[in-house]
Design an enzyme around this catalytic site. Structure first.
Site, PDB file in Angstrom:
ATOM      1  NE  ARG A 121      61.768   8.642  46.437  1.00 60.88           N
ATOM      2  CZ  ARG A 121      61.370   7.866  47.439  1.00 60.88           C
ATOM      3  NH1 ARG A 121      61.310   6.730  47.415  1.00 60.88           N
ATOM      4  NH2 ARG A 121      61.529   8.536  48.590  1.00 60.88           N
ATOM      5  NE  ARG A 125      64.564   7.632  56.828  1.00 64.48           N
ATOM      6  CZ  ARG A 125      63.685   7.256  56.028  1.00 64.48           C
ATOM      7  NH1 ARG A 125      62.675   6.579  56.096  1.00 64.48           N
ATOM      8  NH2 ARG A 125      63.600   8.338  54.880  1.00 64.48           N
ATOM      9  NE  ARG A 169      62.937  11.846  52.958  1.00 68.81           N
ATOM     10  CZ  ARG A 169      62.950  12.265  54.225  1.00 68.81           C
ATOM     11  NH1 ARG A 169      63.584  13.189  54.476  1.00 68.81           N
ATOM     12  NH2 ARG A 169      62.114  11.464  55.015  1.00 68.81           N
TER      13      ARG A 169
HETATM   14  P1  ADP Z   1      61.181   8.810  52.247  1.00 71.14           P
HETATM   15  O1  ADP Z   1      59.718   8.030  51.411  1.00 71.14           O
HETATM   16  O2  ADP Z   1      60.787   8.957  53.582  1.00 71.14           O
HETATM   17  O3  ADP Z   1      62.076   9.702  51.405  1.00 71.14           O
HETATM   18  P2  ADP Z   1      62.821   6.335  51.559  1.00 71.14           P
HETATM   19  O4  ADP Z   1      63.125   5.238  52.507  1.00 71.14           O
HETATM   20  O5  ADP Z   1      61.680   5.914  50.693  1.00 71.14           O
HETATM   21  O6  ADP Z   1      62.180   7.440  52.501  1.00 71.14           O
HETATM   22  O7  ADP Z   1      63.545   6.923  50.496  1.00 71.14           O
HETATM   23  C1  ADP Z   1      64.912   7.559  51.276  1.00 71.14           C
HETATM   24  C2  ADP Z   1      65.804   8.212  50.540  1.00 71.14           C
HETATM   25  O8  ADP Z   1      66.450   7.266  49.543  1.00 71.14           O
HETATM   26  C3  ADP Z   1      65.308   9.043  49.565  1.00 71.14           C
HETATM   27  O9  ADP Z   1      65.155  10.401  49.878  1.00 71.14           O
HETATM   28  C4  ADP Z   1      66.311   9.206  48.099  1.00 71.14           C
HETATM   29  O10 ADP Z   1      67.407  10.081  48.475  1.00 71.14           O
HETATM   30  C5  ADP Z   1      66.492   7.947  48.125  1.00 71.14           C
HETATM   31  N1  ADP Z   1      65.696   7.141  47.145  1.00 71.14           N
HETATM   32  C6  ADP Z   1      65.121   6.145  47.688  1.00 71.14           C
HETATM   33  N2  ADP Z   1      64.350   5.660  46.492  1.00 71.14           N
HETATM   34  C7  ADP Z   1      64.722   6.300  45.427  1.00 71.14           C
HETATM   35  C8  ADP Z   1      64.292   6.131  44.227  1.00 71.14           C
HETATM   36  N3  ADP Z   1      63.437   5.325  43.345  1.00 71.14           N
HETATM   37  N4  ADP Z   1      65.140   6.933  43.032  1.00 71.14           N
HETATM   38  C9  ADP Z   1      65.916   7.976  43.837  1.00 71.14           C
HETATM   39  N5  ADP Z   1      66.395   8.196  44.970  1.00 71.14           N
HETATM   40  C10 ADP Z   1      65.634   7.197  45.935  1.00 71.14           C
END
Ligand code: ADP
Ligand code: ZN
Length: 218
Positions: free
Chosen positions: A93, A162, A173
């Site tokens: 990310r 959620r 986000r």
């Molecule tokens: P969304 O795509 O709706 O934000 P996710 O389930 O992919 O939902 O992620 C939820 C949260 O988990 C993110 O908002 C972040 O806080 C954290 N997160 C997930 N993957 C990562 C990552 N690769 N790096 C940093 N934070 C992450």
């Protein structure tokens, strides 16, 4: 490709990335590795990682790069992922995560990078109605007369919103996505590994587009 289907899925929050990643993983017989899911499970279990991540998640911010890299490193090192491959959903990310991932996967590089494309205006509408089963993580869309309580048809768990799907956290986000994650799409495009797939349509239509991209180039 040296054994295995290795896919990275990009897409804005609400693009359908989680749902489609789960379907692709089942279709190709590989694990679905969702970093958001791993973090939410850690929060549920109140583990050390979960305690560190809870408030970050609720604010819609990103968890520390080093922590994320070590979580993913541990998961892709497990035998199912080593042998069959994976669908990686939610990672990398940031540019730092992508660079670390490159060196972790030198021997078995990722085969497909997919950008599941849905415009911001459309995902905002989808996200306001997004609900999820607390027990099995199945996603639902709230109907006009939302059942309360709402029971999951797959497992009998409670279907809820959620805690990070508040309007404020969603907008945050999406901003973080544009600032930190969208540049990665350019990064993978430069390597010729990127496939942009239109994420607007029924779940079956979108799934059909995804499998044809992976099958055609396999
Ligand atoms: P969304 O795509 O709706 O934000 P996710 O389930 O992919 O939902 O992620 C939820 C949260 O988990 C993110 O908002 C972040 O806080 C954290 N997160 C997930 N993957 C990562 C990552 N690769 N790096 C940093 N934070 C992450
Ligand atoms: Zn359920």
């Amino acid at each position: 490709m040296s054994g295995g289907v290795r896919i990275i899925m990009f897409g804005r929050q609400g693009a359908g990335k989680g749902t489609q990643s789960a379907r692709l993983a089942e279709h190709f017989g590989v694990p679905h590795i969702s970093t958001g899911e791993m973090l939410r499970n850690a929060v549920k279990q109140d583990s050390v990682v979960g305690r560190a991540a809870k408030s970050v998640l609720d604010r819609g911010e990103l968890v520390d790069d080093d922590l994320m890299v070590s979580l993913v490193q541990g998961r892709i090192g497990q035998v199912d992922a080593r042998v069959a491959g994976y669908v990686l959903d939610g990672f990398p990310r940031t540019i730092a995560q992508a660079a670390a991932f490159d060196s972790l996967t030198e021997a078995r590089p990722v085969g497909f990078v997919i950008d599941l494309d849905v415009a911001r205006e459309i995902v905002l509408v989808r996200l306001s109605g997004r609900r999820v089963c607390e027990s099995c993580s199945t996603n639902y869309t709230a109907p006009e007369n939302e059942p309360k309580p709402w029971i999951c048809e797959k497992c009998g768990g409670s279907v809820v919103q959620r805690t990070d799907d508040t309007e404020q956290a969603i907008n945050h986000r999406l901003d973080v996505y544009e600032a930190q994650t969208a540049p990665l799409i350019t990064f993978y495009h430069g390597r010729g590994a990127l496939h942009v797939v239109d994420g607007v349509g029924s779940p079956d239509e979108v799934f059909g587009r995804l499998t044809s991209v992976v099958n055609l180039s396999k």
